[in-house]
Design an enzyme around this catalytic site. Structure first.
Site, PDB file in Angstrom:
ATOM      1  CE  LYS A 251      -1.842   9.364  -1.023  1.00 24.24           C
ATOM      2  NZ  LYS A 251      -2.175   8.912  -2.217  1.00 24.24           N
TER       3      LYS A 251
ATOM      4  CE1 TYR B  64      -1.669   5.806   0.019  1.00 25.25           C
ATOM      5  CE2 TYR B  64      -1.065   4.874  -1.781  1.00 25.25           C
ATOM      6  CZ  TYR B  64      -1.846   5.657  -1.054  1.00 25.25           C
ATOM      7  OH  TYR B  64      -3.161   5.614  -1.799  1.00 25.25           O
TER       8      TYR B  64
ATOM      9  CB  VAL C  54      -0.974  13.053  -1.205  1.00 30.12           C
ATOM     10  CG1 VAL C  54      -0.843  12.517  -2.489  1.00 30.12           C
ATOM     11  CG2 VAL C  54       0.554  13.356  -0.752  1.00 30.12           C
TER      12      VAL C  54
END
Length: 293
Positions: free
Chosen positions: A166, A138, A206
């Site tokens: 992400k 992330y 996402v």
């Protein structure tokens, strides 16, 4: 398994329903999971930023993951946010998530302490080594204070369990570069740029706004995959008022909860400090956008 099978493509950064006194709301959680799956979400990210992860205890996170896994019952993948600024804590959370039945792990770039890139590499490798689950990194420097460099992502891509990113950095050129150099699958983590990321080759989304409109996100992604950019742009434009209301009014978790409460999916819009519920003027703006979703 392909990355799409590991994590899904139309993923939602799920909010964490809470009661008015700040406890986890099991009844609302069940309805929210059913709502997400029914509207086309094939991957649920639990205990991420939108899930107010910093305010959840280890026990609450484990309970939350287990409850979502049970309710999903194979209808979507479940990725658990386990990253913290402490490697030992992140490893423990990863192991608890695996025991609770998670399909994958979301590991944020360590925040607050601002480690060197060498420290980031060691941290992520240690967490990835702790379980047999696939890892989605992330990259969100606006929150973490430190970003993954392209060189670090290229090195981390060599780890057999680090499979995806992400990306909430917003650098499309960098994302394209890393995708061209590695097998990492990219997921857009900025709702305002969903179309742009999909257009340059992202595997999926996402999405925070997906708590409300996973079906519209699915249609957007499908249009891009078909090469129908006219339809994709139309869907993006249609989503702009809602995206603006949720992501740019105050804070995504706050506004997504308010909208979900407004349409009756969850019972309350309660959040935990330091977040505060939406003031009336934000709710009015959200109500207009939600009515036209």
């Amino acid at each position: 398994m392909t990355t799409e099978q590991l994590f899904g493509t139309n993923c939602v950064a799920m909010v964490t329903p809470m009661t008015s006194d700040g406890q986890l709301d099991d009844n609302s959680l069940g309805r929210l999971v059913d709502h997400l799956v029914a509207t086309g979400c094939d991957g649920i990210v639990v205990a991420g930023t939108a899930g107010e992860a910093p305010t959840l205890t280890d026990a609450e996170t484990e309970k939350l993951v287990a409850a979502v896994v049970s309710r999903v019952d194979g209808r979507a993948t479940v990725t658990a946010g386990v990253g913290t600024y402490d490697t030992a804590t992140s490893i423990e959370r990863a192991r608890r998530a695996e025991a609770a039945g998670a399909d994958g792990l979301l590991v944020v770039c360590p925040y607050y302490s601002r480690p060197t890139q060498a420290g980031i590499l060691a941290h992520c490798a240690a967490v990835a080594d702790a379980t047999d689950l696939p890892v989605m990194l992330y990259d969100v420097p606006a929150r973490s204070g430190t970003a993954f460099t392209p060189e670090s992502l290229t090195l981390l891509a060599e780890h057999p369990r680090i499979r995806a990113v992400k990306d909430a950095k917003g650098d499309l050129y960098e994302a394209s570069t890393v995708m061209s150099r590695t097998s990492l699958a990219y997921y857009c983590g900025i709702d305002e740029l969903n179309l742009a990321y999909l257009a340059v080759g992202a595997t999926g989304l996402v999405s925070v706004v997906g708590n409300l409109v996973a079906d519209r996100n699915a249609a957007l992604a499908d249009a891009v995959r078909r090469g129908d950019l006219v339809s994709a742009r139309r869907i993006q434009v249609e989503l702009l008022p809602l995206t603006d209301a949720v992501m740019r009014t105050s804070q995504g978790a706050i506004m997504a909860k308010a909208a979900l409460a407004e349409i009756g999916v969850i019972d309350t819009a309660a959040v935990r400090l330091p977040l505060l519920e939406s003031p009336p003027e934000d709710l009015l703006r959200l109500a207009v956008a939600t009515s036209n979703r």
